[in-house]
Design a protein around this motif. Sequence first.
Motif, mmCIF file in Angstrom:
data_model
loop_
_atom_site.group_PDB
_atom_site.id
_atom_site.type_symbol
_atom_site.label_atom_id
_atom_site.label_comp_id
_atom_site.label_asym_id
_atom_site.label_seq_id
_atom_site.Cartn_x
_atom_site.Cartn_y
_atom_site.Cartn_z
ATOM 1 N N TRP B 65 -48.984 9.328 25.760
ATOM 2 C CA TRP B 65 -48.564 11.024 25.098
ATOM 3 C C TRP B 65 -47.753 11.482 26.790
ATOM 4 C CZ3 TRP B 65 -47.777 16.427 26.519
ATOM 5 C CH2 TRP B 65 -46.959 16.607 25.281
ATOM 6 N N LEU B 66 -48.509 11.550 27.527
ATOM 7 C CA LEU B 66 -48.287 12.718 28.989
ATOM 8 C C LEU B 66 -47.280 11.392 29.743
ATOM 9 C CD1 LEU B 66 -51.927 13.427 29.723
ATOM 10 C CD2 LEU B 66 -49.348 15.108 29.567
ATOM 11 N N HIS B 67 -47.284 9.946 29.534
ATOM 12 C CA HIS B 67 -46.656 8.949 30.792
ATOM 13 C C HIS B 67 -45.311 8.908 29.889
ATOM 14 C CE1 HIS B 67 -50.307 7.371 32.435
ATOM 15 N NE2 HIS B 67 -49.648 7.007 33.422
ATOM 16 N N THR B 68 -45.359 8.972 28.412
ATOM 17 C CA THR B 68 -44.224 9.241 27.747
ATOM 18 C C THR B 68 -43.600 10.601 27.846
ATOM 19 O OG1 THR B 68 -45.195 8.148 25.608
ATOM 20 C CG2 THR B 68 -42.658 9.293 25.426
ATOM 21 N N GLU B 125 -39.429 -0.222 34.586
ATOM 22 C CA GLU B 125 -40.169 1.040 33.336
ATOM 23 C C GLU B 125 -41.588 -0.248 33.126
ATOM 24 O OE1 GLU B 125 -37.359 4.218 32.820
ATOM 25 O OE2 GLU B 125 -38.002 2.670 31.140
ATOM 26 N N ALA B 126 -41.549 -1.056 32.526
ATOM 27 C CA ALA B 126 -42.231 -1.774 31.929
ATOM 28 C C ALA B 126 -43.571 -2.513 33.354
ATOM 29 C CB ALA B 126 -42.077 -2.762 31.329
ATOM 30 N N TYR B 132 -49.151 -0.820 37.635
ATOM 31 C CA TYR B 132 -49.325 0.554 37.786
ATOM 32 C C TYR B 132 -50.323 1.542 37.314
ATOM 33 C CZ TYR B 132 -46.928 -1.283 42.094
ATOM 34 O OH TYR B 132 -45.902 -2.667 43.339
ATOM 35 N N GLN B 133 -49.295 1.575 36.142
ATOM 36 C CA GLN B 133 -50.638 2.546 35.425
ATOM 37 C C GLN B 133 -51.513 2.472 34.647
ATOM 38 O OE1 GLN B 133 -48.990 5.144 37.741
ATOM 39 N NE2 GLN B 133 -49.178 6.263 36.152
ATOM 40 N N ASP B 134 -52.119 0.831 34.678
ATOM 41 C CA ASP B 134 -52.665 0.584 33.551
ATOM 42 C C ASP B 134 -52.791 1.097 32.095
ATOM 43 O OD1 ASP B 134 -54.280 -0.885 35.761
ATOM 44 O OD2 ASP B 134 -55.129 0.601 36.450
ATOM 45 N N LEU B 135 -51.876 0.239 32.008
ATOM 46 C CA LEU B 135 -51.337 0.508 30.341
ATOM 47 C C LEU B 135 -51.650 -0.410 29.591
ATOM 48 C CD1 LEU B 135 -50.682 3.843 30.981
ATOM 49 C CD2 LEU B 135 -48.912 3.669 29.061
ATOM 50 N N ASP B 136 -51.929 -0.444 28.368
ATOM 51 C CA ASP B 136 -52.233 -1.590 27.989
ATOM 52 C C ASP B 136 -50.772 -1.635 27.327
ATOM 53 O OD1 ASP B 136 -52.347 -0.136 25.216
ATOM 54 O OD2 ASP B 136 -54.941 -0.674 25.167
ATOM 55 N N ALA B 137 -50.683 -3.397 26.489
ATOM 56 C CA ALA B 137 -49.457 -3.860 25.652
ATOM 57 C C ALA B 137 -48.797 -2.544 24.741
ATOM 58 C CB ALA B 137 -49.859 -4.807 25.552
ATOM 59 N N ALA B 138 -50.038 -2.040 23.974
ATOM 60 C CA ALA B 138 -49.799 -1.297 22.698
ATOM 61 C C ALA B 138 -49.378 -0.190 23.631
ATOM 62 C CB ALA B 138 -50.711 -1.102 21.926
ATOM 63 N N GLU B 139 -49.575 0.438 24.084
ATOM 64 C CA GLU B 139 -49.985 1.776 24.965
ATOM 65 C C GLU B 139 -48.445 2.101 25.774
ATOM 66 O OE1 GLU B 139 -54.488 4.001 26.435
ATOM 67 O OE2 GLU B 139 -52.953 2.354 27.931
ATOM 68 N N ALA B 140 -48.277 0.728 26.562
ATOM 69 C CA ALA B 140 -46.678 0.418 27.161
ATOM 70 C C ALA B 140 -45.372 0.572 25.896
ATOM 71 C CB ALA B 140 -46.869 -0.766 28.362
ATOM 72 N N ALA B 141 -45.368 0.153 25.499
ATOM 73 C CA ALA B 141 -44.731 -0.520 24.431
ATOM 74 C C ALA B 141 -44.919 0.823 23.604
ATOM 75 C CB ALA B 141 -45.178 -1.461 22.966
ATOM 76 N N HIS B 142 -45.617 2.041 23.172
ATOM 77 C CA HIS B 142 -45.762 2.732 22.270
ATOM 78 C C HIS B 142 -44.243 3.862 23.918
ATOM 79 C CE1 HIS B 142 -46.155 7.346 21.445
ATOM 80 N NE2 HIS B 142 -46.425 6.462 19.813
ATOM 81 N N VAL B 143 -44.583 3.878 24.437
ATOM 82 C CA VAL B 143 -43.996 4.774 25.581
ATOM 83 C C VAL B 143 -42.771 4.531 26.118
ATOM 84 C CG1 VAL B 143 -44.219 5.354 28.118
ATOM 85 C CG2 VAL B 143 -45.925 5.369 27.298
ATOM 86 N N LEU B 144 -42.377 3.173 25.926
ATOM 87 C CA LEU B 144 -41.087 2.642 25.835
ATOM 88 C C LEU B 144 -40.290 2.336 24.162
ATOM 89 C CD1 LEU B 144 -41.443 -0.517 28.118
ATOM 90 C CD2 LEU B 144 -40.821 2.369 29.351
ATOM 91 N N GLU B 145 -40.989 2.488 23.441
ATOM 92 C CA GLU B 145 -40.438 2.506 21.872
ATOM 93 C C GLU B 145 -39.384 1.440 22.048
ATOM 94 O OE1 GLU B 145 -37.840 6.517 22.693
ATOM 95 O OE2 GLU B 145 -39.383 7.394 20.890
ATOM 96 N N ILE B 146 -40.671 0.534 22.356
ATOM 97 C CA ILE B 146 -39.787 -0.771 21.533
ATOM 98 C C ILE B 146 -41.516 -1.431 21.357
ATOM 99 C CG2 ILE B 146 -38.470 -0.896 23.891
ATOM 100 C CD1 ILE B 146 -40.316 -2.542 25.418
ATOM 101 N N SER B 147 -41.331 -2.421 20.501
ATOM 102 C CA SER B 147 -42.200 -3.688 20.445
ATOM 103 C C SER B 147 -42.800 -4.317 21.372
ATOM 104 C CB SER B 147 -41.433 -4.261 19.100
ATOM 105 O OG SER B 147 -40.522 -5.385 19.633
ATOM 106 N N ILE B 148 -43.797 -4.977 20.567
ATOM 107 C CA ILE B 148 -44.518 -5.220 21.750
ATOM 108 C C ILE B 148 -43.974 -6.527 22.378
ATOM 109 C CG2 ILE B 148 -47.084 -6.722 21.419
ATOM 110 C CD1 ILE B 148 -47.575 -4.269 21.842
ATOM 111 N N GLU B 149 -43.262 -7.143 21.162
ATOM 112 C CA GLU B 149 -42.732 -8.503 22.054
ATOM 113 C C GLU B 149 -41.466 -8.492 22.068
ATOM 114 O OE1 GLU B 149 -43.041 -7.492 18.688
ATOM 115 O OE2 GLU B 149 -44.890 -9.174 18.602
ATOM 116 N N ALA B 150 -40.294 -6.803 22.602
ATOM 117 C CA ALA B 150 -39.936 -6.868 23.731
ATOM 118 C C ALA B 150 -40.302 -6.602 25.246
ATOM 119 C CB ALA B 150 -39.293 -5.679 22.943
#
Lengths: 136, 173
Positions: B65-68, B125-126, B132-150
């Motif tokens: 949430w904070l990263h978003t 951003e990805a 750099y921020q060590d977010l995993d795939a699901a977290e980063a996709a959530h922040v960017l509001e995209i699918s894991i594939e994207a």
Amino acid sequence: MSAPREPLDLERFKALAESYGSSINKWPPELQASARLTALSPDAAALLRNEADLEAVLDQWVAPSPTPSFREQLAKKAASVARRSLATTRYWWAGIGLAAALSGAAAGTAGTALIVVPQQVSGDTIFGDFSDEGDD
Amino acid sequence: MKRIAQGQPGAIRELTVVAGSRLHAFAARILGSSGDAEDVTQEAVIRAVRHAPRWQPGGAKLNTWLHTVVLNLCRDRLRKRRELSGVEMPDRADSAPNPEQALLEAEQARLVAKAIGALPERQREAIMLVHYQDLDAAEAAHVLEISIEALESLLARGRRRLKQELLAKENGT
């Protein structure tokens, strides 16, 4: 995390390594266990090393630090906002409680009025009856 | 978040310590300015504290949430910079002289910052979020509001370009 059934094929492993990098912990969770099995092979390990080479270069870019006083100021500001937010919440709850008490009191008064009025009507009626009798 | 909503000093301090390091670093890399990053970090922390009483435990993790919030605040700032300058400029002011750039003492660090700054916005951003921020795939996709594939596609293209830029130069090719 469920136990892996079988390793990922090397092509998929390569695609994931080239996307998420050498740390399998960052890969999609459902693929991590299978990926770790694949990583035992020399070819897969070499792919991870290639990605780690890029990451070592990327890590040379160190972000600037905030000013020394920043964290202290941030903590003070956050604490102040939290206190105000908490006070506002308590104020609202107190307001809701007061409103509930007042509505309860109003309901009680109205209820009492509903009970009293018929008695008064009844009394008037009785009194009227007596008056009527006296007039006769 | 519950402890923050209760105004517990330990929880607030914990939040500000994390924000003061990781979130600040995230914003500083995107904005290329430590001062701007401090403003953005402070705003994100204040929003978190204000939002704490309404926090839904089943939703996004606080870190995500904070990263978003930080990413959106950074995007706003970059948009305003572009509007003020009146031209389409690189999101990172990597060629402009500023104190933050002076902090990047090593030539290699400058090259890395420049190479990342030259990436398309979403790829950059990805890479910021995952590397750099060590977010995993699901977290980063959530922040960017995209699918894991994207996300996977953005990361692959970004890293491929960085390898060409940075590893080729390092190897002298």
